[in-house]
Write a protein that holds these residues in place. Structure first.
Motif, PDB file in Angstrom:
ATOM      1  N   TYR A  31       0.818  -1.342   0.075  1.00  0.00           N
ATOM      2  CA  TYR A  31       0.054  -0.157   0.006  1.00  0.00           C
ATOM      3  C   TYR A  31       0.860   1.066  -0.128  1.00  0.00           C
ATOM      4  O   TYR A  31       0.246   2.398  -0.213  1.00  0.00           O
ATOM      5  CB  TYR A  31      -0.788  -0.061   1.247  1.00  0.00           C
ATOM      6  N   ALA A  34       0.693   3.691  -3.197  1.00  0.00           N
ATOM      7  CA  ALA A  34      -0.790   4.457  -3.307  1.00  0.00           C
ATOM      8  C   ALA A  34      -0.992   5.255  -2.218  1.00  0.00           C
ATOM      9  O   ALA A  34      -1.421   6.533  -2.523  1.00  0.00           O
ATOM     10  CB  ALA A  34      -1.883   3.273  -3.167  1.00  0.00           C
ATOM     11  N   MET A  35      -0.713   5.023  -1.198  1.00  0.00           N
ATOM     12  CA  MET A  35      -0.669   6.083   0.000  1.00  0.00           C
ATOM     13  C   MET A  35      -0.032   7.299  -0.234  1.00  0.00           C
ATOM     14  O   MET A  35      -0.434   8.587   0.056  1.00  0.00           O
ATOM     15  CB  MET A  35      -0.414   5.341   1.181  1.00  0.00           C
ATOM     16  N   VAL A  38      -1.734   9.219  -2.742  1.00  0.00           N
ATOM     17  CA  VAL A  38      -2.888   9.939  -2.130  1.00  0.00           C
ATOM     18  C   VAL A  38      -2.420  11.291  -1.299  1.00  0.00           C
ATOM     19  O   VAL A  38      -2.999  12.495  -1.662  1.00  0.00           O
ATOM     20  CB  VAL A  38      -3.501   9.131  -0.950  1.00  0.00           C
ATOM     21  N   SER A  39      -1.441  11.248  -0.501  1.00  0.00           N
ATOM     22  CA  SER A  39      -1.070  12.282   0.249  1.00  0.00           C
ATOM     23  C   SER A  39      -0.230  13.337  -0.549  1.00  0.00           C
ATOM     24  O   SER A  39      -0.571  14.574  -0.228  1.00  0.00           O
ATOM     25  CB  SER A  39      -0.168  11.795   1.255  1.00  0.00           C
ATOM     26  N   SER A  56       0.973   7.744   9.292  1.00  0.00           N
ATOM     27  CA  SER A  56      -0.368   6.991   9.088  1.00  0.00           C
ATOM     28  C   SER A  56      -0.121   5.442   9.091  1.00  0.00           C
ATOM     29  O   SER A  56      -0.760   4.781   9.674  1.00  0.00           O
ATOM     30  CB  SER A  56      -0.665   7.338   7.644  1.00  0.00           C
ATOM     31  N   GLY A  74      -7.289  -1.328   2.765  1.00  0.00           N
ATOM     32  CA  GLY A  74      -6.726  -0.265   1.674  1.00  0.00           C
ATOM     33  C   GLY A  74      -7.658   0.972   2.092  1.00  0.00           C
ATOM     34  O   GLY A  74      -6.806   1.859   2.143  1.00  0.00           O
ATOM     35  N   SER A  75      -8.912   0.853   2.161  1.00  0.00           N
ATOM     36  CA  SER A  75      -9.595   2.176   2.292  1.00  0.00           C
ATOM     37  C   SER A  75      -9.519   2.415   3.703  1.00  0.00           C
ATOM     38  O   SER A  75      -9.713   3.796   3.944  1.00  0.00           O
ATOM     39  CB  SER A  75     -11.070   1.917   1.781  1.00  0.00           C
ATOM     40  N   LYS A  78      -6.463   4.293   3.722  1.00  0.00           N
ATOM     41  CA  LYS A  78      -6.300   5.498   2.891  1.00  0.00           C
ATOM     42  C   LYS A  78      -7.108   6.738   3.720  1.00  0.00           C
ATOM     43  O   LYS A  78      -6.853   7.980   3.630  1.00  0.00           O
ATOM     44  CB  LYS A  78      -7.099   5.192   1.589  1.00  0.00           C
ATOM     45  N   ARG A  79      -8.149   6.167   4.290  1.00  0.00           N
ATOM     46  CA  ARG A  79      -9.029   7.494   5.160  1.00  0.00           C
ATOM     47  C   ARG A  79      -7.833   7.954   6.086  1.00  0.00           C
ATOM     48  O   ARG A  79      -8.231   9.077   6.636  1.00  0.00           O
ATOM     49  CB  ARG A  79     -10.152   6.751   5.943  1.00  0.00           C
ATOM     50  N   GLU A 151      -9.962  10.011  -5.846  1.00  0.00           N
ATOM     51  CA  GLU A 151     -10.137   9.189  -4.576  1.00  0.00           C
ATOM     52  C   GLU A 151     -11.424   8.400  -4.526  1.00  0.00           C
ATOM     53  O   GLU A 151     -11.492   7.345  -3.669  1.00  0.00           O
ATOM     54  CB  GLU A 151      -9.878   9.904  -3.183  1.00  0.00           C
TER      55      GLU A 151
ATOM     56  N   ASP B  16      -1.531   8.008  -9.861  1.00  0.00           N
ATOM     57  CA  ASP B  16      -0.926   7.491  -9.026  1.00  0.00           C
ATOM     58  C   ASP B  16       0.862   7.394  -9.875  1.00  0.00           C
ATOM     59  O   ASP B  16       1.295   6.149 -10.028  1.00  0.00           O
ATOM     60  CB  ASP B  16      -1.014   5.994  -8.555  1.00  0.00           C
TER      61      ASP B  16
END
Lengths: 187, 179
Positions: A31, A34-35, A38-39, A56, A74-75, A78-79, A151, B16
């Motif tokens: 992960y 992906a994380m 996102v960040s 995180s 994962g979600s 992600k949150r 997202e 990504d």
């Protein structure tokens, strides 16, 4: 089928819960990219995103016992990343929403009609241009576009994440999308 | 959802584009996960037992220390008390001996004896009060002085009385002799 998705990586999650470092690393490896993306989409700065991702994962592993497969791992993770990133912006006093949405609330319907016309005028379905356009969006607009389009959160979730009402989330999004299309068309 | 939104949502994965510095981030995560947890020692009965013993031993040592220091203090007190008791006994014996003399005296009338003894009783009472005060506050020099004065008064009183008796006796004898 849905249940199977929720229990994805269950074995790794369960072992990680009991502190198995190897399993924790495997989850991390699955992960982390992906994380990180996102960040960095929210924060825009590599070092800040690294710090948030690090925080995180530490928080996730420390509180993994509270994870009960109500969503995928994962979600859930992600949150955590998104909440931490948004909080970071708030601490740095960087706006997470646009200030001028009240004005937009009144004329929302008209603008929605406008958008259809604008959408037609998007010259290219070029992902590069879209990415570039998002980068040029004002901070407040960029967050809502990221949260909704990339997202994949709905307005209820976005309202919760940003601490705004659902209708504000909707109106902000429409305005941000309009702005994005305008930018893309100028690129 | 319009085509624009649809297009972006379908191509989400293309956003990504960044790669994280995995080893750097993991090192930091691992070091933070390795920080020693506060172990809940009470889970282990043996530790519980050991802790109880430790507390008991600790408590005993403290009490012991306190008692020892108390004993030392008492030792000092005992020495002072002993001295006081000796003084007290000396004066008491002296006074009771003289009181006895007065009581036995055939030359004194009952009324005189009674008057004298009532004085002595008053002084006795004063003495008892002073003694109680002494118990409360040993270091009070004024009380000690007062006790000594109390004794002195009694002795003086008795001495005066005895002197009077003797004088009257002498004068009687002299009279007899003259006669």
């Amino acid at each position: 089928m849905e249940t199977n998705i929720l229990y994805r990586h269950k074995d790794l999650v369960e072992k990680s819960k009991s502190g198995d470092r190897n399993s924790q690393y495997q989850l991390y490896e699955l992960y982390v990219d992906a994380m990180y993306n996102v960040s960095i989409r929210i924060l825009g700065i590599k070092e800040d995103a690294e710090d948030i991702v690090q925080d995180s994962f530490v928080e996730a592993f420390k509180n993994l016992k509270s994870f009960r497969y109500e969503s995928t791992f994962g979600s859930w993770l992600k949150r955590i990343v998104i909440n931490k990133s948004i909080n970071y912006l708030k601490i740095k006093k960087i706006p997470v929403t646009s200030f001028d949405y009240h004005e937009y609330n009144i004329s929302e319907d008209i603008n929605e009609q406008d958008e259809e016309g604008i959408n037609d005028s998007v010259k290219s379905r070029d992902i590069y241009k879209i990415k570039n356009g998002i980068k040029h969006l004002p901070d407040g607009y960029r967050q809502i576009i990221n949260l909704y389009l990339i997202e994949g959160y709905d307005h209820i979730e976005i309202a919760e994440i940003l601490g705004i009402t659902i209708s504000t989330s909707k109106s902000q999004y429409h305005r941000a999308k309009k702005k994005l299309i305008e930018i893309i068309n100028t690129l | 959802m319009d085509d624009f939104e649809k297009y972006i949502k379908e191509n989400r994965y293309l956003f990504d584009e960044q790669r994280a510095d995995k080893s750097k981030i993991w090192d930091n995560i691992e070091s933070r996960l390795n920080t020693p947890k506060s172990i809940v020692v009470w889970r282990f009965p043996i530790l519980k037992f050991a802790a109880s013993i430790l507390i008991l031993v600790g408590a005993f040592s403290i009490i012991n220390m306190y008692l020892n220091s108390g004993l030392n203090y008492n030792n000092q007190n005992n020495i002072v008390n002993q001295e006081l008791r000796d003084i007290d006994t000396y004066y008491k014996d002296l006074v009771s001996f003289q009181v006895q003399l007065v009581k036995n005296s055939s030359k004194l009338q009952d009324k005189e004896k009674e008057e004298f003894l009532s004085f002595m009783d008053e002084l006795d009472e004063e003495y008892n009060t002073l003694k109680l005060e002494m118990k409360k506050n040993l270091n009070n020099e004024y009380i000690l002085e007062a006790i000594v004065n109390n004794y002195k008064k009694r002795i003086e009183l008795i001495e005066n009385l005895l002197e009077q008796i003797n004088n009257s006796k002498k004068s009687n004898e002299n009279e007899g002799y003259i006669l």
